[in-house]
Structure formats: C-alpha cells, structure tokens
Design an enzyme around this catalytic site. Structure first.
Site, PDB file in Angstrom:
ATOM      1  N   ARG A 177       0.855  -1.207   0.000  1.00 17.85           N
ATOM      2  CA  ARG A 177       0.000   0.000   0.000  1.00 17.85           C
ATOM      3  C   ARG A 177       0.891   1.258   0.000  1.00 17.85           C
ATOM      4  NH1 ARG A 177      -0.665   4.729   2.391  1.00 17.85           N
ATOM      5  NH2 ARG A 177      -0.490   3.800   4.458  1.00 17.85           N
ATOM      6  N   ASP A 178       1.518   1.551   1.132  1.00 19.26           N
ATOM      7  CA  ASP A 178       2.356   2.753   1.224  1.00 19.26           C
ATOM      8  C   ASP A 178       3.494   2.683   0.197  1.00 19.26           C
ATOM      9  OD1 ASP A 178       3.525   5.135   2.208  1.00 19.26           O
ATOM     10  OD2 ASP A 178       3.183   4.582   4.278  1.00 19.26           O
TER      11      ASP A 178
ATOM     12  N   HIS B 239       4.293   4.580  12.947  1.00 19.61           N
ATOM     13  CA  HIS B 239       4.560   4.485  11.498  1.00 19.61           C
ATOM     14  C   HIS B 239       5.617   5.537  11.155  1.00 19.61           C
ATOM     15  CE1 HIS B 239       2.717   4.287   7.225  1.00 19.61           C
ATOM     16  NE2 HIS B 239       3.474   5.354   7.167  1.00 19.61           N
TER      17      HIS B 239
ATOM     18  N   ASN C 105       9.282   4.177   3.954  1.00 15.03           N
ATOM     19  CA  ASN C 105       9.066   3.770   5.340  1.00 15.03           C
ATOM     20  C   ASN C 105      10.331   3.110   5.884  1.00 15.03           C
ATOM     21  OD1 ASN C 105       6.258   3.493   3.956  1.00 15.03           O
ATOM     22  ND2 ASN C 105       5.827   3.452   6.140  1.00 15.03           N
TER      23      ASN C 105
ATOM     24  N   CYS D 272       4.050   9.174   0.754  1.00 14.54           N
ATOM     25  CA  CYS D 272       2.775   9.739   0.321  1.00 14.54           C
ATOM     26  C   CYS D 272       3.008  10.618  -0.900  1.00 14.54           C
ATOM     27  CB  CYS D 272       2.153  10.568   1.447  1.00 14.54           C
ATOM     28  SG  CYS D 272       0.651  11.414   0.920  1.00 14.54           S
TER      29      CYS D 272
HETATM   30  N1  COA Z   1     -12.930   4.775  -4.731  1.00 16.61           N
HETATM   31  C1  COA Z   1     -13.080   4.914  -6.053  1.00 16.61           C
HETATM   32  N2  COA Z   1     -13.419   6.070  -6.646  1.00 16.61           N
HETATM   33  C2  COA Z   1     -13.662   7.109  -5.851  1.00 16.61           C
HETATM   34  C3  COA Z   1     -13.541   7.029  -4.461  1.00 16.61           C
HETATM   35  C4  COA Z   1     -13.148   5.796  -3.903  1.00 16.61           C
HETATM   36  N3  COA Z   1     -12.985   5.643  -2.595  1.00 16.61           N
HETATM   37  N4  COA Z   1     -13.843   8.222  -3.939  1.00 16.61           N
HETATM   38  C5  COA Z   1     -14.134   9.034  -4.960  1.00 16.61           C
HETATM   39  N5  COA Z   1     -14.017   8.368  -6.132  1.00 16.61           N
HETATM   40  C6  COA Z   1     -14.205   8.874  -7.483  1.00 16.61           C
HETATM   41  C7  COA Z   1     -15.506   9.561  -7.685  1.00 16.61           C
HETATM   42  O1  COA Z   1     -16.494   8.645  -8.059  1.00 16.61           O
HETATM   43  C8  COA Z   1     -15.167  10.515  -8.797  1.00 16.61           C
HETATM   44  O2  COA Z   1     -15.107   9.833 -10.021  1.00 16.61           O
HETATM   45  P1  COA Z   1     -15.546  10.542 -11.390  1.00 16.61           P
HETATM   46  O3  COA Z   1     -14.598  11.701 -11.585  1.00 16.61           O
HETATM   47  O4  COA Z   1     -15.379   9.462 -12.403  1.00 16.61           O
HETATM   48  O5  COA Z   1     -16.942  10.981 -11.150  1.00 16.61           O
HETATM   49  C9  COA Z   1     -13.749  10.935  -8.482  1.00 16.61           C
HETATM   50  O6  COA Z   1     -13.204   9.845  -7.706  1.00 16.61           O
HETATM   51  C10 COA Z   1     -13.677  12.204  -7.680  1.00 16.61           C
HETATM   52  O7  COA Z   1     -14.553  12.088  -6.570  1.00 16.61           O
HETATM   53  P2  COA Z   1     -14.638  13.175  -5.417  1.00 16.61           P
HETATM   54  O8  COA Z   1     -15.600  12.730  -4.399  1.00 16.61           O
HETATM   55  O9  COA Z   1     -14.784  14.534  -6.027  1.00 16.61           O
HETATM   56  O10 COA Z   1     -13.265  12.981  -4.758  1.00 16.61           O
HETATM   57  P3  COA Z   1     -11.975  13.895  -4.835  1.00 16.61           P
HETATM   58  O11 COA Z   1     -11.467  14.039  -6.222  1.00 16.61           O
HETATM   59  O12 COA Z   1     -12.223  15.094  -4.038  1.00 16.61           O
HETATM   60  O13 COA Z   1     -10.967  12.907  -4.068  1.00 16.61           O
HETATM   61  C11 COA Z   1     -10.485  11.262  -2.397  1.00 16.61           C
HETATM   62  C12 COA Z   1     -11.143  12.569  -2.713  1.00 16.61           C
HETATM   63  C13 COA Z   1     -10.281  11.160  -0.912  1.00 16.61           C
HETATM   64  C14 COA Z   1     -11.337  10.113  -2.881  1.00 16.61           C
HETATM   65  C15 COA Z   1      -9.121  11.189  -3.133  1.00 16.61           C
HETATM   66  O14 COA Z   1      -8.408  12.379  -2.934  1.00 16.61           O
HETATM   67  C16 COA Z   1      -8.309  10.029  -2.687  1.00 16.61           C
HETATM   68  O15 COA Z   1      -8.634   8.859  -2.943  1.00 16.61           O
HETATM   69  N6  COA Z   1      -7.173  10.281  -1.990  1.00 16.61           N
HETATM   70  C17 COA Z   1      -6.329   9.233  -1.481  1.00 16.61           C
HETATM   71  C18 COA Z   1      -5.014   9.805  -1.154  1.00 16.61           C
HETATM   72  C19 COA Z   1      -4.083   8.732  -0.620  1.00 16.61           C
HETATM   73  O16 COA Z   1      -4.379   7.555  -0.535  1.00 16.61           O
HETATM   74  N7  COA Z   1      -2.893   9.186  -0.291  1.00 16.61           N
HETATM   75  C20 COA Z   1      -1.855   8.358   0.174  1.00 16.61           C
HETATM   76  C21 COA Z   1      -2.102   7.764   1.496  1.00 16.61           C
HETATM   77  S1  COA Z   1      -1.718   8.825   2.849  1.00 16.61           S
HETATM   78 ZN    ZN Z   2       3.400   6.403   5.325  1.00 15.75          ZN
END
Ligand code: COA
Ligand code: ZN
Length: 320
Positions: free
Chosen positions: A17-18, A209, A251, A242
C-alpha cells in the site's frame, strides 16, 4: 541498558500500500498477489493490502478489489486496507476486508493536498465510514498523518494531535496509528507523544509508522518501544511515501526493523531469512535498488571469507 527479553512486538506490513502507491510503473495484479501470499507466512500480525481510494488519486492501486479478493488469507493475519471515504468503505466491504484503516491528517494543509477535503469534511466522511463499519462489525483503525510535523506547515502541536485522537476515541475506533509521514520525528519527541497518547487513552491500540526520510526511522522506533509502543508499520525493502506530501520517501524497512529488535532481544516472531528472500523478489519486481540495508549487508553475524591471499599474509606475519 534496556533489553527486550520476552517483550512481544507486532508488525504490520505496508509495502503493497504505502510502498506501491509511490512506484512509477504499474505492478501487475498477479505479482502483487504472489508477493502478498509470500508475506502471509512470515509472522506479520497485519498486512495492509491496498487502498480503496479514487483511481485518479492513486492509479497504482486501481486493482484493489482484484488483489483483496485473490490473495490467500493466512490464518491469524489481519488483512487491512486504507479507506478514505464511504465509497472506499463500500468497495472494501465487497472485498471482505478484515479491518478499515481510515486516514486523515492532523495538518490542515496536508489533509487538503492529500484528500481534497477540509479536516471538518474528512471527519464527517469518516464518521459515516465508522457508522457503516460498526453496523457491519468491521474493526476500524485511524492513521493520523503528519503527527510529528508537516512538510508544508512545520511543527504540529502535540495537544492538537491528542485532540484528533480524542475525537476518534469517542467514535469508538479500536486503534490509532501515529504517522511520521515525511520523517520529521526525533526520539524524545516520539517518546513524549507516545507516552502522552497511551496515558490519556489506555484502551486504544497504538501503532507507530515512521518514514526514514532523514535516517531517523530506527532510532525513533527504539524510542517508541521504550515508551511502550508494541506495534509498528514497516515496509519491505523500505519503499513507500505519500505522493501528496512534498519530499516523502520510504518507510522504515521491515527487514531492518526486525533485525534491530531481534538483536535487542525482543520477541518479533518474524522470519528474517524469509523476509530477506521476499525483499530479493521485490527488488526484481521493481527493477530498482531498495533503500533497506540489512537486505544488502545481511544480518550482523553474516560471515565473509578472509582475503584470497590470507594464508600468505598469516605466514609472513608469523615469520616476522
Ligand atoms: N474509490 C473509487 N473512486 C472514488 C472514491 C473511492 N474511494 N472516492 C471518490 N471516487 C471517485 C468519484 O467517483 C469521482 O469519479 P468521477 O470523476 O469518475 O466521477 C472521483 O473519484 C472524484 O470524486 P470526489 O468525491 O470529487 O473525490 P476527490 O477528487 O475530491 O478525491 C479522495 C477525494 C479522498 C477520494 C481522493 O483524494 C483520494 O482517494 N485520496 C487518497 C489519497 C491517498 O491515498 N494518499 C496516500 C495515502 S496517505
Ligand atoms: Zn506512510
């Protein structure tokens, strides 16, 4: 001198994952599954398999369902996944994920950059996720990013961190992971925060972590253990970081941390030779060197042959 005789430590592997979220080339689903199946038998308490995040935010993990559904579940191992919102929780439930690892940042800036939500919006999303998890009987851990400092905001006050822990404790989560997202922690800071958190929330299960961005990952882990922490996130080969935190690097490597605590007499319950084998496989898979050190140098009692002309050296020395 502190020694760890008989103290049991628990390891949570986060490389898939990370680690994989930071790799440029997509890693094939079959390769992810094979690695996870190998890791299952090496002594981990928990494995963070993947993340159910937006496919645009983290394209490297777009095969989360397939991976979670295809891995062989080793008995006794908790197969967890990172979940950022309700949509992610629904996907994780469909793939029979054992635990949800929710994520938010104690830095307002990093929370916006990483999750595209204000902290208030994250909290409200995560409350819904916790309600869903509770209803479905799935345990919840919350990983708090940047608890030892933020690469954009600088220092984060320990009281602010404890305030976030308190909010999630009152929502009934069973565990909190204190994340040093970009390797800003130092040992006495680690000790102080870990002691304060455990004293204030004795019923929560805390995990530490650390990232090794400034070479302080292992000393911080020792400080955490001396402060009573018994659970660690680590990453095979030392990969990770990240993508939405400037300057993030890997990590602390699983094999380096296990080697350290084995040397100190802690009961890690981990198969170090097995880890070194898995690290070699990972290196071939990623086609680049890995930051971990014990997989390069070998464990401390690795014996090397003396120089080729050693007999000659000895003969000449004795003749002097
Ligand atoms: N799984 C799959 N798709 C997702 C989702 C999820 N959990 N959450 C949102 N989406 C999709 C939406 O359906 C949308 O799709 P579309 O453009 O085809 O309609 C798109 O993603 C944007 O959705 P929105 O609700 O506007 O989300 P966002 O763009 O504001 O993103 C997060 C928010 C949290 C979902 C996104 O920033 C994210 O997944 N971040 C993870 C960051 C991460 O893991 N970082 C490293 C670990 S620390
Ligand atoms: Zn981390």
């Amino acid at each position: 001198m502190h020694h760890g005789q008989g103290i049991r430590l628990q390891f949570n592997e986060v490389a898939t994952r990370d680690g994989f979220q930071m790799e440029c080339d997509f890693i094939e689903t079959d390769d992810k599954v094979a690695l996870l199946d190998a890791l299952g038998g090496l002594g981990f308490a928990k494995i963070e398999v993947t993340s159910f995040t937006s496919l645009k935010a983290i394209p490297a993990l777009k095969d989360a369902e397939a991976v979670m559904q295809r891995i062989r579940r080793a008995p006794g191992v908790v197969y967890t996944a990172l979940v950022p919102n309700v949509r992610g929780a629904e996907r994780a439930l469909e793939s029979a994920t054992d635990e949800f690892n929710l994520v938010m940042s104690v830095s307002a800036t990093h929370n916006l950059a990483n999750l595209r939500m204000t902290q208030a919006q994250s909290l409200s999303q995560l409350q819904d996720v916790i309600a869903l998890a509770t209803q479905r009987g799935v345990p919840v851990n919350v990983s708090l990013s940047c608890v030892f400092g933020c690469p954009m905001e600088g220092e984060i006050a320990a009281e602010a961190v404890l305030g976030w822990v308190a909010r999630f404790a009152s929502l009934g989560v069973h565990g909190i992971t204190l994340c040093d997202t970009t390797g800003m922690a130092y040992p006495n800071q680690v000790q102080a925060l870990c002691e304060a958190a455990q004293a204030r929330f004795p019923r929560l299960e805390f995990t530490a972590h650390f990232h090794n961005t400034r070479g302080m990952g292992l000393v911080n882990a020792v400080a955490a253990v001396q402060a009573g922490i018994r659970r660690f996130d680590t990453s095979l080969g030392g990969i990770g970081g990240c993508p939405y935190a400037p300057g993030a690097t890997g990590n602390v490597a699983t094999e380096d941390m296990v080697h350290l605590f084995d040397c100190m007499g802690y009961d890690t319950g981990m198969d170090l030779p097995g880890l070194l084998g898995a690290a070699a496989t990972l290196r071939q898979l990623l086609k680049h060197d890995l930051p971990a050190q014990v997989s390069q140098a070998g464990p401390r009692l690795t014996r090397h042959a003396p120089p080729a002309d050693f007999a000659d050296i000895r003969r000449r020395a004795l003749a002097r």
